[in-house]
Design a protein around this motif. Structure first.
Motif, PDB file in Angstrom:
ATOM      1  N   SER A 166      51.295  30.521  69.100  1.00  0.00           N
ATOM      2  CA  SER A 166      51.885  31.641  69.826  1.00  0.00           C
ATOM      3  C   SER A 166      51.745  32.936  69.040  1.00  0.00           C
ATOM      4  O   SER A 166      51.469  32.931  67.844  1.00  0.00           O
ATOM      5  N   CYS A 212      54.551  39.402  71.724  1.00  0.00           N
ATOM      6  CA  CYS A 212      54.155  40.465  72.649  1.00  0.00           C
ATOM      7  C   CYS A 212      54.362  41.817  71.958  1.00  0.00           C
ATOM      8  O   CYS A 212      55.432  42.069  71.405  1.00  0.00           O
ATOM      9  N   ARG A 229      54.862  44.663  73.276  1.00  0.00           N
ATOM     10  CA  ARG A 229      55.825  45.513  73.985  1.00  0.00           C
ATOM     11  C   ARG A 229      57.256  44.996  73.853  1.00  0.00           C
ATOM     12  O   ARG A 229      58.144  45.724  73.437  1.00  0.00           O
ATOM     13  N   CYS A 230      57.493  43.711  74.189  1.00  0.00           N
ATOM     14  CA  CYS A 230      58.869  43.198  74.200  1.00  0.00           C
ATOM     15  C   CYS A 230      59.209  42.334  72.986  1.00  0.00           C
ATOM     16  O   CYS A 230      60.350  41.910  72.840  1.00  0.00           O
ATOM     17  N   GLN A 231      58.244  42.039  72.132  1.00  0.00           N
ATOM     18  CA  GLN A 231      58.425  41.273  70.899  1.00  0.00           C
ATOM     19  C   GLN A 231      58.907  39.839  71.117  1.00  0.00           C
ATOM     20  O   GLN A 231      59.495  39.245  70.233  1.00  0.00           O
ATOM     21  N   VAL A 242      54.884  34.467  72.846  1.00  0.00           N
ATOM     22  CA  VAL A 242      54.042  34.212  74.011  1.00  0.00           C
ATOM     23  C   VAL A 242      52.918  33.279  73.570  1.00  0.00           C
ATOM     24  O   VAL A 242      52.474  33.327  72.420  1.00  0.00           O
ATOM     25  N   CYS A 302      51.868  39.043  79.210  1.00  0.00           N
ATOM     26  CA  CYS A 302      53.192  38.582  78.791  1.00  0.00           C
ATOM     27  C   CYS A 302      53.979  38.153  80.037  1.00  0.00           C
ATOM     28  O   CYS A 302      54.086  38.926  80.991  1.00  0.00           O
ATOM     29  N   CYS A 311      57.316  40.800  80.246  1.00  0.00           N
ATOM     30  CA  CYS A 311      57.204  42.232  80.568  1.00  0.00           C
ATOM     31  C   CYS A 311      55.881  42.596  81.237  1.00  0.00           C
ATOM     32  O   CYS A 311      55.619  43.748  81.546  1.00  0.00           O
ATOM     33  N   ALA A 363      52.936  42.861  80.009  1.00  0.00           N
ATOM     34  CA  ALA A 363      52.000  43.641  79.184  1.00  0.00           C
ATOM     35  C   ALA A 363      50.694  42.875  79.073  1.00  0.00           C
ATOM     36  O   ALA A 363      50.685  41.651  78.877  1.00  0.00           O
ATOM     37  N   LEU A 365      47.667  41.253  77.441  1.00  0.00           N
ATOM     38  CA  LEU A 365      47.434  40.730  76.094  1.00  0.00           C
ATOM     39  C   LEU A 365      45.967  40.451  75.815  1.00  0.00           C
ATOM     40  O   LEU A 365      45.542  40.422  74.669  1.00  0.00           O
TER      41      LEU A 365
END
Length: 126
Positions: free
Chosen positions: A3, A6, A8-10, A13, A20, A23, A25, A27
């Motif tokens: 994994s 992300c 953006r949202c940490q 993933v 993601c 959110c 985003a 990847l």
């Protein structure tokens, strides 16, 4: 399961995720799991640490202000990797010479191999 986080949202993933699930985003570039999408951190730009920017071979239209790039190659990581390879062969000077000779004469070795295969075929059919 491998994994990543992300950008953006940490959140964690799956490494192969295209977007993601939390959110949305992006990847991976172009929706393809095999094309990584590199993102700059905060107010930084990817170009200032990229090998292709430093050797002036980049033709990316957002250069030198790219915050997202599919071609990014970190110059510092490349130098560390190259140093590691050279250290491996430093202890064995003969191996280093042989390795360099093989790398520099790949075409000659290819033709020599093909010639030997032809000779073996000729001998076996006679």
């Amino acid at each position: 399961m491998a994994s990543i986080f992300c950008p953006r949202c940490q959140r964690k993933v799956d490494l192969q995720a295209i977007a993601c699930p939390y959110c949305r985003a992006e990847l991976k570039a172009f929706g393809h799991p095999g094309i990584p999408l590199h993102r700059a951190v905060a107010n930084e730009y990817l170009c200032k640490a990229c090998t292709y920017h430093l050797d002036d071979s980049c033709n990316y239209p957002q250069r030198p202000l790219a915050k997202v790039c599919t071609l990014y190659d970190n110059f510092a990581e490349q130098q560390i990797e190259n140093r590691g390879l050279s250290n491996r062969y430093r202890d064995i000077p003969q191996a280093s010479r042989i390795f360099n000779w093989i790398r520099n004469n790949q075409t000659l070795l290819l033709f020599l191999g093909l010639f030997l295969i032809c000779v073996l075929i000729t001998i076996s059919t006679s």
